[in-house]
Design a protein around this motif. Structure first.
Motif, PDB file in Angstrom:
ATOM      1  N   SER A 287     -34.995  28.698 -13.078  1.00 15.78           N
ATOM      2  CA  SER A 287     -35.410  28.557 -11.674  1.00 15.78           C
ATOM      3  C   SER A 287     -34.345  27.857 -10.846  1.00 15.78           C
ATOM      4  O   SER A 287     -34.078  28.235  -9.694  1.00 15.78           O
ATOM      5  N   LEU A 288     -33.754  26.830 -11.406  1.00 11.34           N
ATOM      6  CA  LEU A 288     -32.686  26.102 -10.719  1.00 11.34           C
ATOM      7  C   LEU A 288     -31.548  27.042 -10.353  1.00 11.34           C
ATOM      8  O   LEU A 288     -31.081  27.068  -9.203  1.00 11.34           O
ATOM      9  N   LEU A 289     -31.082  27.850 -11.325  1.00  9.75           N
ATOM     10  CA  LEU A 289     -29.946  28.738 -11.071  1.00  9.75           C
ATOM     11  C   LEU A 289     -30.325  29.866 -10.112  1.00  9.75           C
ATOM     12  O   LEU A 289     -29.522  30.264  -9.261  1.00  9.75           O
ATOM     13  N   ARG A 290     -31.544  30.384 -10.246  1.00 11.59           N
ATOM     14  CA  ARG A 290     -31.990  31.433  -9.327  1.00 11.59           C
ATOM     15  C   ARG A 290     -31.999  30.928  -7.885  1.00 11.59           C
ATOM     16  O   ARG A 290     -31.573  31.625  -6.957  1.00 11.59           O
ATOM     17  N   TYR A 291     -32.499  29.714  -7.714  1.00 10.30           N
ATOM     18  CA  TYR A 291     -32.595  29.154  -6.363  1.00 10.30           C
ATOM     19  C   TYR A 291     -31.206  28.895  -5.777  1.00 10.30           C
ATOM     20  O   TYR A 291     -30.940  29.248  -4.623  1.00 10.30           O
ATOM     21  N   LEU A 292     -30.325  28.285  -6.553  1.00 12.15           N
ATOM     22  CA  LEU A 292     -28.969  28.028  -6.065  1.00 12.15           C
ATOM     23  C   LEU A 292     -28.252  29.338  -5.742  1.00 12.15           C
ATOM     24  O   LEU A 292     -27.522  29.427  -4.745  1.00 12.15           O
TER      25      LEU A 292
END
Length: 369
Positions: A287-292
């Motif tokens: 989720s962190l990488l998708r959002y960034l």
């Protein structure tokens, strides 16, 4: 029972010292009543604490009131620290690959203290009868010099007598560690000590600030490079080619990042030969990488590119908790991005805090049918 993750701004607005507190007072009461009725539990993370903690001495009263507001809503119910959460997911994937022991996740908001394996020295054998009686008398009378020193230096400790019992061989080092962790879990007591201590060498707001600066600098550089290339475009065909090239480049960079970031963050993976690719088997990391990646895409678009701001970095850390809660509160911009990334969870992401009570009641009613 629903698990709700509030936005840091919510804790600020619900604080009695906020200038707009009156506007939010009835909403605060309504949400706390839903908690009291057993419909919902609110949880906090270390990112909340870093964001609301007073930035300097002049803001101590307001900052500590925000901390107390977190405690009003959440008590001691916290999510694992961000670093603990990411490490847990990576170790879980590696343990499945190697057949090793599965890791255990902590629900303490504070990152691992690293003291479990380094016990304080004590006499190799328990004290004799006379020494034990003297020690027990000191504990009963609360007159132990050692306990007094700890209370003076670390008043947030909940039971410093555990340390005395450790020296008496009545408890083990793991009991001391557990006492310290329980004490830190009480964020009101711990934050009050930290904000008022002149000797504490721990600046919570600074933990995020470095990430803010690095994030904004990196995304701004990409945004400015795109802007320079757009100026040189002469027609629609070249514009389409540039847009396609930028999209392909971002996709390639994300794939490479997913394949390398775990090894970059965790030194201990240096001895592990297998690949550690961040995907949906690591839901929080993913989720962190998708959002960034979504924010970077929006900042790299040819028309009206989004300007990066420091709080984007903290938002990304918050987003890592989305897969682990039922309802996730955030601002309108982040909610818009998350609706694009996770359309199936669009109704779980709440951009308007005033709609939250009705959303909770609707969800509770649906689950009870």
């Amino acid at each position: 029972m629903l698990t709700v993750y509030l936005d840091s701004q919510d804790f600020s607005h619900f604080s009695t010292k906020h200038k707009d507190h009156a506007k939010y007072a009835s909403l605060k009461w309504e949400l706390l009543q839903l908690k009291k009725d057993g419909n919902v539990r609110f949880v906090f993370s270390d990112v909340h604490v870093y964001e609301v903690f007073p930035k300097d001495a002049s803001a101590t009263a307001e900052g500590l009131d925000r901390i107390r507001t977190i405690a009003d809503f959440c008590g001691s119910e916290s999510m694992p620290s961000f670093t603990s959460l990411i490490e847990y997911e990576v170790r879980s994937v590696v343990s499945k690959s190697t057949g090793g022991e599965a890791p255990v996740i902590s629900n303490n908001w504070f990152p691992d203290l690293g003291i479990a394996g380094t016990p304080m020295e004590r006499a190799p054998s328990p004290p004799n009868r006379k020494e034990r009686r003297a020690m027990e008398s000191q504990v009963r009378k609360n007159s132990s010099p050692l306990a007094a020193e700890f209370r003076r230096n670390y008043p947030f400790f909940k039971d410093s007598n555990v340390l005395i019992r450790y020296y008496g061989h009545d408890v083990e080092w793991c009991d001391v560690v557990a006492m310290i962790e329980r004490s830190i879990q009480d964020i009101t007591s711990f934050a009050t000590w930290l904000a008022c201590s002149k000797d504490a060498n721990l600046n919570l707001p600074e933990i995020l600030r470095g990430g803010y600066v690095s994030y904004v600098a990196a995304v701004t550089a990409i945004r400015e490079e795109v802007a320079r290339q757009v100026v040189a475009i002469e027609g629609a065909e070249q514009r389409n080619e540039l847009a396609e090239a930028i999209g392909s480049g971002l996709d390639k960079s994300l794939v490479e990042l997913r394949a390398s970031i775990a090894h970059s963050l965790m030194d201990e993976l240096g001895e592990y030969d297998g690949s550690v690719i961040v995907d949906d088997s690591m839901p929080s990391f993913d989720s962190l990488l998708r959002y960034l990646a979504e924010l970077l895409r929006r900042s790299s678009q040819l028309s009206t590119p989004r300007k990066p701001i420091g709080s984007d970095f903290a938002d990304a850390l918050h987003v890592s908790y989305l897969p682990r809660v039922d309802i996730f509160r955030t601002d309108a911009a982040a909610a818009n991005a998350l609706a694009h990334i996770y359309p199936a969870r669009k109704n779980d992401v709440v951009a308007d805090v005033f709609k939250l009570p009705d959303i909770i009641r609707t969800r509770v009613g649906a689950e009870s049918r």
